[in-house]
Design a protein around this motif. Structure first.
Motif, PDB file in Angstrom:
ATOM      1  N   LEU B  35       0.893  -1.336   0.170  1.00 30.90           N
ATOM      2  CA  LEU B  35      -0.053  -0.036   0.063  1.00 30.90           C
ATOM      3  C   LEU B  35       0.797   1.339   0.030  1.00 30.90           C
ATOM      4  O   LEU B  35       0.488   2.404  -0.670  1.00 30.90           O
ATOM      5  CB  LEU B  35      -0.990  -0.127   1.276  1.00 30.90           C
ATOM      6  CG  LEU B  35      -2.015   0.884   1.209  1.00 30.90           C
ATOM      7  CD1 LEU B  35      -2.830   0.797  -0.067  1.00 30.90           C
ATOM      8  CD2 LEU B  35      -2.743   1.018   2.546  1.00 30.90           C
ATOM      9  N   GLY B  36       1.823   1.063   0.797  1.00 33.81           N
ATOM     10  CA  GLY B  36       2.905   2.405   0.853  1.00 33.81           C
ATOM     11  C   GLY B  36       3.360   2.470  -0.825  1.00 33.81           C
ATOM     12  O   GLY B  36       3.352   3.755  -1.013  1.00 33.81           O
ATOM     13  N   TYR B  37       3.741   1.329  -1.311  1.00 32.61           N
ATOM     14  CA  TYR B  37       4.134   1.453  -2.954  1.00 32.61           C
ATOM     15  C   TYR B  37       3.138   2.332  -3.640  1.00 32.61           C
ATOM     16  O   TYR B  37       3.391   3.191  -4.544  1.00 32.61           O
ATOM     17  CB  TYR B  37       4.483   0.262  -3.240  1.00 32.61           C
ATOM     18  CG  TYR B  37       4.767   0.441  -5.004  1.00 32.61           C
ATOM     19  CD1 TYR B  37       5.687   0.894  -5.542  1.00 32.61           C
ATOM     20  CD2 TYR B  37       3.997  -0.643  -5.482  1.00 32.61           C
ATOM     21  CE1 TYR B  37       5.929   0.697  -6.881  1.00 32.61           C
ATOM     22  CE2 TYR B  37       4.132  -0.947  -6.801  1.00 32.61           C
ATOM     23  CZ  TYR B  37       5.036  -0.147  -7.554  1.00 32.61           C
ATOM     24  OH  TYR B  37       5.235  -0.489  -8.662  1.00 32.61           O
ATOM     25  N   LEU B  38       2.008   1.814  -3.511  1.00 32.83           N
ATOM     26  CA  LEU B  38       0.723   2.259  -4.413  1.00 32.83           C
ATOM     27  C   LEU B  38       0.542   3.693  -4.063  1.00 32.83           C
ATOM     28  O   LEU B  38       0.121   4.538  -4.907  1.00 32.83           O
ATOM     29  CB  LEU B  38      -0.406   1.413  -4.290  1.00 32.83           C
ATOM     30  CG  LEU B  38      -0.191  -0.187  -4.813  1.00 32.83           C
ATOM     31  CD1 LEU B  38      -1.371  -0.959  -4.750  1.00 32.83           C
ATOM     32  CD2 LEU B  38      -0.067   0.008  -6.436  1.00 32.83           C
ATOM     33  N   ARG B  39       0.666   4.034  -2.739  1.00 31.94           N
ATOM     34  CA  ARG B  39       0.341   5.676  -2.342  1.00 31.94           C
ATOM     35  C   ARG B  39       1.164   6.473  -2.908  1.00 31.94           C
ATOM     36  O   ARG B  39       0.838   7.574  -3.481  1.00 31.94           O
ATOM     37  CB  ARG B  39       0.355   5.405  -0.758  1.00 31.94           C
ATOM     38  CG  ARG B  39      -1.058   5.264  -0.314  1.00 31.94           C
ATOM     39  CD  ARG B  39      -0.997   5.899   1.067  1.00 31.94           C
ATOM     40  NE  ARG B  39      -1.984   5.530   2.008  1.00 31.94           N
ATOM     41  CZ  ARG B  39      -2.160   4.629   2.994  1.00 31.94           C
ATOM     42  NH1 ARG B  39      -0.891   4.174   3.400  1.00 31.94           N
ATOM     43  NH2 ARG B  39      -3.105   4.292   3.563  1.00 31.94           N
ATOM     44  N   GLY B  40       2.485   5.889  -3.036  1.00 34.22           N
ATOM     45  CA  GLY B  40       3.538   6.805  -3.530  1.00 34.22           C
ATOM     46  C   GLY B  40       3.181   6.970  -5.043  1.00 34.22           C
ATOM     47  O   GLY B  40       3.775   8.150  -5.716  1.00 34.22           O
ATOM     48  N   ILE B  41       2.696   6.160  -5.803  1.00 37.83           N
ATOM     49  CA  ILE B  41       2.669   6.128  -7.207  1.00 37.83           C
ATOM     50  C   ILE B  41       1.245   6.392  -7.697  1.00 37.83           C
ATOM     51  O   ILE B  41       1.201   6.955  -8.732  1.00 37.83           O
ATOM     52  CB  ILE B  41       3.135   5.039  -8.244  1.00 37.83           C
ATOM     53  CG1 ILE B  41       2.733   3.571  -7.587  1.00 37.83           C
ATOM     54  CG2 ILE B  41       4.673   4.752  -7.784  1.00 37.83           C
ATOM     55  CD1 ILE B  41       2.812   2.455  -8.674  1.00 37.83           C
ATOM     56  N   ALA B  42       0.232   6.284  -6.887  1.00 38.41           N
ATOM     57  CA  ALA B  42      -1.204   6.428  -7.477  1.00 38.41           C
ATOM     58  C   ALA B  42      -1.857   7.129  -6.493  1.00 38.41           C
ATOM     59  O   ALA B  42      -3.135   7.527  -6.537  1.00 38.41           O
ATOM     60  CB  ALA B  42      -1.769   5.059  -7.696  1.00 38.41           C
ATOM     61  N   GLY B  43      -1.502   7.772  -5.440  1.00 40.06           N
ATOM     62  CA  GLY B  43      -2.161   8.542  -4.668  1.00 40.06           C
ATOM     63  C   GLY B  43      -3.293   8.075  -3.846  1.00 40.06           C
ATOM     64  O   GLY B  43      -3.344   6.937  -3.255  1.00 40.06           O
ATOM     65  N   ARG B  86      -4.041   2.216 -14.679  1.00 38.54           N
ATOM     66  CA  ARG B  86      -4.827   3.224 -14.623  1.00 38.54           C
ATOM     67  C   ARG B  86      -3.786   4.610 -14.825  1.00 38.54           C
ATOM     68  O   ARG B  86      -2.798   4.463 -14.493  1.00 38.54           O
ATOM     69  CB  ARG B  86      -5.534   3.456 -13.138  1.00 38.54           C
ATOM     70  CG  ARG B  86      -5.995   2.107 -12.667  1.00 38.54           C
ATOM     71  CD  ARG B  86      -6.587   2.552 -11.444  1.00 38.54           C
ATOM     72  NE  ARG B  86      -7.070   1.119 -10.799  1.00 38.54           N
ATOM     73  CZ  ARG B  86      -8.135   1.223 -10.250  1.00 38.54           C
ATOM     74  NH1 ARG B  86      -8.707   2.286  -9.617  1.00 38.54           N
ATOM     75  NH2 ARG B  86      -8.666   0.226  -9.598  1.00 38.54           N
ATOM     76  N   PRO B  87      -4.104   5.700 -15.545  1.00 41.72           N
ATOM     77  CA  PRO B  87      -3.540   6.455 -15.928  1.00 41.72           C
ATOM     78  C   PRO B  87      -3.214   7.491 -14.602  1.00 41.72           C
ATOM     79  O   PRO B  87      -4.271   7.463 -13.681  1.00 41.72           O
ATOM     80  CB  PRO B  87      -4.208   7.501 -16.810  1.00 41.72           C
ATOM     81  CG  PRO B  87      -5.581   7.057 -16.794  1.00 41.72           C
ATOM     82  CD  PRO B  87      -5.650   5.503 -16.319  1.00 41.72           C
ATOM     83  N   ARG B  88      -1.613   8.041 -14.544  1.00 43.17           N
ATOM     84  CA  ARG B  88      -1.562   8.505 -13.318  1.00 43.17           C
ATOM     85  C   ARG B  88      -2.131   9.865 -13.521  1.00 43.17           C
ATOM     86  O   ARG B  88      -1.872  10.549 -14.515  1.00 43.17           O
ATOM     87  CB  ARG B  88      -0.035   8.573 -13.190  1.00 43.17           C
ATOM     88  CG  ARG B  88       0.321   8.971 -11.886  1.00 43.17           C
ATOM     89  CD  ARG B  88       1.845   9.556 -11.877  1.00 43.17           C
ATOM     90  NE  ARG B  88       2.415   9.793 -10.792  1.00 43.17           N
ATOM     91  CZ  ARG B  88       3.450  10.226 -10.445  1.00 43.17           C
ATOM     92  NH1 ARG B  88       4.392  10.377 -11.401  1.00 43.17           N
ATOM     93  NH2 ARG B  88       4.030  10.507  -8.911  1.00 43.17           N
ATOM     94  N   ARG B  89      -2.704  10.434 -12.333  1.00 41.27           N
ATOM     95  CA  ARG B  89      -3.341  11.807 -12.635  1.00 41.27           C
ATOM     96  C   ARG B  89      -2.455  12.809 -12.210  1.00 41.27           C
ATOM     97  O   ARG B  89      -1.585  12.576 -11.198  1.00 41.27           O
ATOM     98  CB  ARG B  89      -4.396  11.973 -11.326  1.00 41.27           C
ATOM     99  CG  ARG B  89      -5.981  11.264 -12.079  1.00 41.27           C
ATOM    100  CD  ARG B  89      -7.078  11.487 -11.153  1.00 41.27           C
ATOM    101  NE  ARG B  89      -6.927  10.844  -9.720  1.00 41.27           N
ATOM    102  CZ  ARG B  89      -7.505  11.576  -8.755  1.00 41.27           C
ATOM    103  NH1 ARG B  89      -8.592  12.450  -8.848  1.00 41.27           N
ATOM    104  NH2 ARG B  89      -7.432  10.682  -7.754  1.00 41.27           N
TER     105      ARG B  89
END
Lengths: 241, 172
Positions: B35-43, B86-89
């Motif tokens: 989740l830390g990884y995903l938070r960093g790249i996908a907010g 998913r595209p990065r916003r």
């Protein structure tokens, strides 16, 4: 990709301190990112997905390449090092052969067996050509397995004079064959004297061509083409002082 | 970097045998880093992506081969695939606010952020990071180093560790 042109660490702080500080930064950020509370509902959802996947059952699915995260085994390492060794030996062999050919072409025009102090030494052992030709395959008859390659041997001999002080070159197959044919490294000059002397005196072209035709056909020790080696035998008295 | 993880090794093996409790244990051990990884790249989308990734992990678990360390890499690869789907916003609205760790990492170029996060949040070793990112190891090493430098610069350069400590000391 961002560039780090104006990074302040370029101005004088030591790399070690810098690296340590960066590592600490990373650890702390990683810890902070992991420290967030875990959502119970999310965990329940994941476990429910696991349960329903179990319930669906069926055969165990095939493991794809991306699913195999086993550590590299000893076997992999062996295979890799074996491949490296193979490539290395092929390269070195190629270099050795190339060096033979280069040395040969360099010496070819100015071939002068008299330059070597040992070339004119009379043969220490009786010439092998005079032994009875009916001997079955024993080690000493090896040089006569390929009588048609007299020209090649002469070329190798000339190259040998040129290159004999370079130890690594002598390890190549061609040199070892020459040394074996001569019956030892000490005997190489004597052995070579016969060939280089013959080559310098007269061109034994019939011997070379016939011998090549027949010599490629197998490992037989005794064959009619044996006679074509005679020019070299005749050349021997001319080289003796 | 941890060299081994016996608890995760056992939990993964038992979950592969069908043990539901073991799977829950696996989740608790692996999910925070993921989740830390995903938070960093996908907010903010991190939770949704993580949920989708875990559904796939639960389904595909019988295919997996390896130990706990390998499992971290395997799951990171699955999570990454879902995140890339998913595209990065872009823009400030996508960024987490303030000086939270997520906000800092989100300001890095994506590849740098990924390299840093896979290495230090998921705690993968360099070869595993390279495999997950499908990039050569030297590239990954450079990306991680550049990312860390950028982070240090963002935090203020002269007192890197102190600033980080202060920033991270008050989460949220």
């Amino acid at each position: 990709m961002s560039t780090d042109r104006n990074t302040p660490e370029a101005d004088g702080t030591t790399d070690l301190d810098d690296a340590w500080a960066l590592e600490r930064t990373a650890e702390r950020i990683g810890e902070a990112l992991r420290r967030r509370p875990v959502d119970d509902a999310a965990e329940q959802a994941a476990v429910a997905a696991f349960r329903s996947a179990r319930a669906a059952g069926g055969r165990a699915p095939r493991t794809r390449r991306g699913d195999d995260w086993r550590p590299r085994t000893q076997r992999h390492r062996w295979v890799r090092s074996g491949a490296v060794a193979l490539v290395t030996s092929a390269l070195l062999g190629g270099i050795a052969f190339a060096s033979i050919r280069v040395a040969d072409t360099q010496r070819h025009d100015t071939a002068d067996p008299g330059t070597s102090h040992s070339t004119h030494r009379p043969p220490a052992d009786p010439p092998r050509e005079q032994s009875p030709p009916a001997g079955p395959g024993t080690a000493p008859t090896e040089p006569r397995q390929r009588p048609g390659t007299a020209k090649d041997v002469a070329a190798h001999c000339r190259a040998y004079e040129h290159i004999k002080d370079q130890g690594h070159a002598l390890k190549s197959t061609a040199w070892q064959r020459l040394v074996r044919a001569a019956g030892g490294e000490q005997q190489v000059p004597v052995y070579c004297a016969r060939f280089t002397g013959a080559a310098a005196e007269a061109t034994p072209s019939p011997a070379g061509t016939n011998g090549n035709k027949n010599g490629n056909s197998g490992q037989g020790q005794v064959r009619p083409t044996q006679r074509h080696a005679e020019p070299t035998a005749k050349a021997k008295p001319s080289t003796g002082s | 970097m941890p060299t081994g993880d016996p608890a995760l090794d056992t939990a993964v093996a038992r979950a592969q045998d069908g043990d539901e409790t073991a799977f829950a244990a696996v989740y608790r051990l692996v999910h925070p880093g993921l989740l830390g990884y995903l938070r960093g790249i996908a907010g903010e989308e991190a939770e949704d992506i993580a949920a989708a990734a875990w559904r796939e992990i639960a389904r595909e678990l019988p295919r997996f081969r390896g130990d706990g360390r390998g499992f971290r890499g395997w799951t990171a690869g699955i999570a990454r695939r879902h995140a890339l789907g998913r595209p990065r916003r872009s823009g400030a609205s996508a960024r987490p606010p303030g000086h939270s760790p997520e906000a800092l990492v989100a300001r890095l170029p994506r590849a740098q952020a990924e390299a840093v996060l896979l290495r230090h949040a998921v705690r993968l070793e360099e070869p595993a990071v390279a495999r997950v990112m499908r990039r050569p190891r030297p590239v990954v090493r450079v990306l991680a180093r550049r990312g860390l430098r950028s982070l240090a610069r963002l935090l203020g350069t002269d007192e890197v560790t102190h600033d980080v400590a202060r920033t991270l000391g008050e989460p949220g």
